[in-house]
Design an enzyme around this catalytic site. Sequence first.
Site, PDB file in Angstrom:
ATOM      1  N   GLU A  34      -8.411  20.174   6.687  1.00 58.09           N
ATOM      2  CA  GLU A  34      -7.837  19.057   5.952  1.00 58.09           C
ATOM      3  C   GLU A  34      -8.955  18.035   5.788  1.00 58.09           C
ATOM      4  OE1 GLU A  34      -4.734  15.358   6.104  1.00 58.09           O
ATOM      5  OE2 GLU A  34      -5.827  16.056   7.838  1.00 58.09           O
TER       6      GLU A  34
ATOM      7  N   ASP B 276      -6.835  19.389  11.579  1.00 63.04           N
ATOM      8  CA  ASP B 276      -6.376  18.094  11.082  1.00 63.04           C
ATOM      9  C   ASP B 276      -7.513  17.080  11.059  1.00 63.04           C
ATOM     10  OD1 ASP B 276      -4.132  16.195  10.451  1.00 63.04           O
ATOM     11  OD2 ASP B 276      -4.828  15.290  12.314  1.00 63.04           O
TER      12      ASP B 276
END
Length: 733
Positions: free
Chosen positions: A462, A409
Amino acid sequence: MDIIKNDLINDILTTRCADPFGCLGLQQGPAKKGLSLTVWQPEALSIRVLAMDSDTLLSTMKPTQHPGLFYAEWPKEHSRFHYRLDITYKDNSQYIIVDPYQFPEATFTDPEHHQASLYKSQGAIQTHVQLSKSVTVTGTRFAVYAPAARSVAVVGDFNAWDGRVHPMSSNGDGIWRLFIPNVMHGARYKFEIRSHAGEILPHRSDPYAQRIEQYPSFASVTCFENKHQWQDDAWVTRPVEDIYEKPMSIYELHLGSWRRKDDNQPLTYTEIKDQLVPYVVEMGYTHVELLPITEYPFDGSWGYQPVGLYAVTSRFGSPEDFKALVDALHQANIGVIMDWVPAHFPADSHGLANFDGSKQYEYPDPKKGWHPEWNSIIYDFGKDHVVNYLISNAVYWLEEFHIDGLRVDAVASMLYLDYSREDGEWIPNKDGGNHNYEAIDFLRRLNETVYLNHPRCFTVAEESTAFPGVSKPTYMNGLGFGFKWNMGWMNDSLAYIKKDPIYRQHHQGDLSFSMVYAFDEQFVLPISHDEVVHGKGSMITKMPGDSWQKFANLRAFSAYMYFHPGKKLNFMGNEFAQGQEWSHERSLDWHLLETDFHKAQHLLSKDLNHLYQEESSLHFDHSHLGFEWISYDDSANSILAFARKAKNSDAHSIAVVNFTPTPHGRYRIGVPKAGYYKIILDTDETKYTGSGYVKTQAYKTQAVVSHGREQSIELEIPPLAGMLLIWSATPIN
C-alpha cells in the site's frame, strides 16, 4: 539459619537477580564438598525435598533468616540428582512442584532456528526434558529479548502473578530465559521487567505470544495445541505460476463486521468459515484479503494498531479455528491475503513501547520514532533484532497459517522520513534527503525472504507516492514487492465518477491518465475500506443523480474497473452497493439484497468476477502489449473505448464505457481486426435494472476507417453503461 551472604542472594530477595542459577537450585556445598540446595518461595511456610520419581523424602529444608528462603545440604560426597518440592504455604495450601532451577540445560539450550524463524526459539516454547527412560519433565521454556533490563521474571497463573517467584536468567546476549516445568498449553503469563534505572515496568505481553487475551488482562497465553490437520495439500503444492498473467479479484473484508449475529455479536472463525467460503466461491472472487487479524487492543483501530504480531486475534476464536478458515478457503481454491502492519505500533503499556525501560523496538528520537498522523510508534529498522522480529513474523504467517499474500500497510510512511511531518519535525538521512534507507533495506530483505522461500506467495504494497520500482525486483534496484496498490487510479477515477455527468466532459483526463503509468508497476486497483469510512460515504452515495442514475453510474464504474488493466480489489459491501458508510461496530446491510437495485448490483458483481476469470484477454494486464487505446479523447460524450488483448494469441476484447445518461444509436469505433464482435456483458441490461436500451448483440466489421484503423463497427451504446465485446474470425452464435 543463616546461609552464605552474597550479592546474588540479595538480588533474589530484592527481585533484581540476573543470574538465579548462580544461587538457586543445587550448588556445590560449603568448601566445595557435597551439595546444597537453596529455594526461594516467598509465601512458603515449609518445604520438603522429594525424589523426582517417587515420594522418597530426601530432605526437609530449613528456613533462613529471610522469610521465604530455604536451605538444605548434603555435606558428604553426593552425585547430582533431580527432585520435587513439597511446599506448604502461609494460607495452608500445599503443592508439589518441580523446581525450575535444577534445569539449566533446558533453560539455556536454544532451539535451532534461522533469523527468519525466530518464533521457534523466542517466546513460550513447549519443552521436554528426558531424565530417564521412564521420567520426562514437560514444561514451557520462556525467552524474551530485553537487553537493557536489570532483571526479568515470568509471572502468570502458575505463580499467582508474583514477580518474586520465577526470576529469569541472562547470559549476556540480551535474552532472558527460564524453563518452568508443568506449565502447559493455555497458561496465562506476562513478563515483569525491572529497568536498569530500578523501576518495575507495567507487565509486558510476550512479543512472540501466539495468543493474547482481550481487555482488561491482555495476558499472553501459551499455545501448544496443533489440533488442526491441514487438508489443503493440493493448494500448497500447486505448480508455481506466473500470477501476473492470472486473474486476481480480491474480496477485502473486516471479519468483525462482515456479518453479525442477531445480538450484534461478531461471528466466530468457525461461523465465518461456514458462511464466507461458499459466498466467495459463488461470487467468483479468487482471493480474500483480511483486515489485520494480528492481535490489537482497540476495536476502532480495525487491527492497524497491533500489539501482538504473532497472535491471531482472540476476538473470534483460537489459532486452530483460524487455521480451519484458511484451510477451507484453500480447499475452495481461494487464496488468503492478510493485511500486515510493520510500519508502526501503539504505545499501550503492555506492548513494545519502551519495552525494557529503553527504546528497544522504536527509534529513540521522536522526530523519527513517533508517528504524528496515527499517534503511534515507528519501528527502528536500523536494529538487527527489530528487522529479524518483523521478518520472522512474516515467515510465521506464511509457514504456520498457510497465508498466501501479505498486503503491507502504510509503506509510504516507512519510505519517507518526512511523512506527515512539517519542516523541522524530521531528521534527514546521512545524505540530507528524506528517504529512510533503513526501512528501504528492510523492505527489500522482507521481499527477498518471502520470494526465495515461498515462491507461491506474494507481497502487496500500500504505497501512495511515486517512489520508483516498488514492484520491481531488488536486483533491478526495486523494493521487490509483487504488487502495488494503484492509488492514483483510485483517486482519479473516484473524483471523476462523483461528478455530475454534465461536468465530466471537462475531466476526461482523470480516466485516461492512468494508462500513462499503468505498466510502470504491477498494480492492484483498490476500492478499499478507506474509501467508504470517515465521512466518505459508501460507494453508492458517491454517485450523482436520482436512484436509477446512481446505480447506473455504479454499474458503469464497476465495469470500467474490471475492464481496466490491473488486479481488482473491492471492499465488502461494494458488491451489493452497501447503503450506509461502513462501521466496524455493525454488520453490512445484507437486507438490501431484498431490493431490486441492490440485488442487481450483486448480480453484476458476480457476473463481472466470473467473466474476468473466464476471459483471457482481461488477464494480460501487466504489459502494454495487452492494452490498446481506441478512443480516449471523446470528452464531449464522456466515452472511453479500448482493446484488451490476450498474450500470444489473436484473442481480444473491446471495452466501451459511456459515462453520460445519453445513449448513442450509431457510434463508430475502429477495431484491431476484421471479423465479428459480440457483446458478452452490458451493464444496461434489464436484469441489472438497466434501461434495456435496444441494440445489436453481434457486429460484423466494416472496411471503414475509424480511429486510425482500417476496420470498424457501428455500435448502439446505452446510457451510463459499460460493455465488453469479444472478437472472433467467424460469426459468433
